[in-house]
Write a protein that holds these residues in place. Sequence first.
Motif, PDB file in Angstrom:
ATOM      1  N   ARG A  30      79.674 -46.866 -54.949  1.00  0.00           N
ATOM      2  CA  ARG A  30      78.968 -47.223 -56.169  1.00  0.00           C
ATOM      3  C   ARG A  30      78.713 -48.732 -56.252  1.00  0.00           C
ATOM      4  NH1 ARG A  30      77.370 -42.247 -58.048  1.00  0.00           N
ATOM      5  NH2 ARG A  30      79.154 -40.823 -58.323  1.00  0.00           N
ATOM      6  N   PRO A  31      77.721 -49.150 -57.043  1.00  0.00           N
ATOM      7  CA  PRO A  31      77.554 -50.580 -57.317  1.00  0.00           C
ATOM      8  C   PRO A  31      78.833 -51.178 -57.886  1.00  0.00           C
ATOM      9  CG  PRO A  31      75.624 -49.369 -58.051  1.00  0.00           C
ATOM     10  CD  PRO A  31      76.646 -48.338 -57.658  1.00  0.00           C
ATOM     11  N   GLY A  32      79.152 -52.380 -57.450  1.00  0.00           N
ATOM     12  CA  GLY A  32      80.380 -53.045 -57.875  1.00  0.00           C
ATOM     13  C   GLY A  32      81.555 -52.806 -56.960  1.00  0.00           C
ATOM     14  N   ASP A  37      71.353 -55.684 -61.345  1.00  0.00           N
ATOM     15  CA  ASP A  37      70.888 -56.973 -61.843  1.00  0.00           C
ATOM     16  C   ASP A  37      71.529 -58.152 -61.122  1.00  0.00           C
ATOM     17  OD1 ASP A  37      73.433 -56.539 -62.768  1.00  0.00           O
ATOM     18  OD2 ASP A  37      73.049 -57.307 -64.803  1.00  0.00           O
ATOM     19  N   GLU A  38      72.221 -57.906 -60.014  1.00  0.00           N
ATOM     20  CA  GLU A  38      72.911 -58.976 -59.300  1.00  0.00           C
ATOM     21  C   GLU A  38      72.155 -59.362 -58.033  1.00  0.00           C
ATOM     22  OE1 GLU A  38      77.666 -58.328 -60.329  1.00  0.00           O
ATOM     23  OE2 GLU A  38      76.791 -57.291 -58.588  1.00  0.00           O
ATOM     24  N   ASN A  92      75.394 -44.860 -54.531  1.00  0.00           N
ATOM     25  CA  ASN A  92      75.316 -43.634 -55.339  1.00  0.00           C
ATOM     26  C   ASN A  92      74.995 -42.388 -54.511  1.00  0.00           C
ATOM     27  OD1 ASN A  92      75.837 -44.990 -57.851  1.00  0.00           O
ATOM     28  ND2 ASN A  92      73.698 -45.702 -57.819  1.00  0.00           N
ATOM     29  N   SER A 108      71.422 -52.481 -54.518  1.00  0.00           N
ATOM     30  CA  SER A 108      71.344 -51.220 -55.268  1.00  0.00           C
ATOM     31  C   SER A 108      69.932 -50.937 -55.756  1.00  0.00           C
ATOM     32  CB  SER A 108      72.286 -51.259 -56.476  1.00  0.00           C
ATOM     33  OG  SER A 108      73.632 -51.317 -56.065  1.00  0.00           O
ATOM     34  N   GLN A 145      75.386 -54.924 -58.138  1.00  0.00           N
ATOM     35  CA  GLN A 145      74.853 -54.220 -59.299  1.00  0.00           C
ATOM     36  C   GLN A 145      73.329 -54.408 -59.328  1.00  0.00           C
ATOM     37  OE1 GLN A 145      76.614 -52.330 -61.234  1.00  0.00           O
ATOM     38  NE2 GLN A 145      78.754 -53.053 -61.158  1.00  0.00           N
TER      39      GLN A 145
END
Length: 440
Positions: free
Chosen positions: A270-272, A301-302, A221, A439, A299
């Motif tokens: 970005r995340p992902g 939560d990953e 980000n 992240s 992400q």
Amino acid sequence: MIRTGLLFLTSALILISCTSSNQQTADNPFDGPSPWPDIRKERVQTLLPQAMQRAEVDTWMILCRSNNNDPLARHIGCENAVAPAVFIFELEGDDIRSTVFTPPGEATALREVALHDSISVVDRSPGAMVEAADYINSNHRGRLAMNFSETNEIADGLSYSQYQSFTDLLIQPVINQIVSSEELVFEWLSVKSPDEIDILRKAAELTAQWEVEAYRRVIPNQTTDKDVADFLKAKMREYGVTDAWMPDQNPAVNSGPDRGHAHPTDKIIRPGDVIQIDFGIKVYDMWVTDIQRFAYVLQPDESEPPADIQKYWDVARDANRMVLEVMQPGITGLEVDRVQRNWLAENGSMNVMWNTGHPVGYVAHDVGPSLGGAQEGRDPSSTAYEPLRVGNVFAYDGFYMWEIEGGTKTISVEEMAVVTETGAEYLTEPQEELILISSD
């Protein structure tokens, strides 16, 4: 899996870790004088006779000049030519005899280089071309190779006017034996010496190391693709190395849909995102690398990549390993490429347009067998039918392509490898797992 940490607070700080231009580093393997003069002499003495024999060429003539010199000038010792000079290589059994016809201005330097057997100093009038043509006419035997080619730009250094001017000076029996040097140049440049492979190995290790370092500095980000590229540019300046291909596109950094050969943009990572770095350096102003490294941005939560991304990586990595297993002397590039195409089809990849691999060494897309030709809707090039030889060096990919928003995404696990007597081996440790960027 390799994880990265949040090492910097802003993308601007990416560049602080690198020193200013031209500063030397204690661990720089390329600080010293270039080994090219000695390696060039060895290549002329040992590899050129073999190449001429395989190409069935008896004599090779190269015309050198200032400003618009032959692409092979540095390989034969005429990189400093000013007034036109002619370099002639004659095959004598298993040896080479080289004769140079040069104006007096460059004669002293040529003697000091000590690469050639005979330096013939000629007056500017009638000039080197006339003297060289007289020599060839008097010593004519077998096929005479000259640097013109429709398929190999490195063997196409003779201009139309040069060709016309020189052939006008030759007798008809010599003209009848003129052939393109493309096969000779292919056979000569495609094989790298053990010393050259050692240099490429060190350069490949440095290239891959810097790519991993660049990923460790990514802040999701905040960091952009261009920030990553700027970090690698700074590392190049720090070590005094240059770009392996066009500077605007080296490195290619892409965290979005496929862009092919393109410059990095200000896209924020970005995340992902699956991130690609395609990067190469030139060392001693002579040898180049071409290596890719891939990362995935987790992400919040990953703790590991999604199952589909992991599958794509695994298939691409395994394709790369399958290619290495089949690379060996005698196999054609087309056969190598077909192994990967079959694997991709079995595992659901979209059709990938790019060749599996290409020769690399003096330029990123060097002279040698093409590891390609088995793609759908594309005819193999002539070099895809060429057999691999010991000393061929390749940059080659393991692929997987899938659809994402805005286009497609391709994982292309690009490593460098050299063909050996018994198969092939990587020049540096290959990437086994996706680099994971947190992240949190």
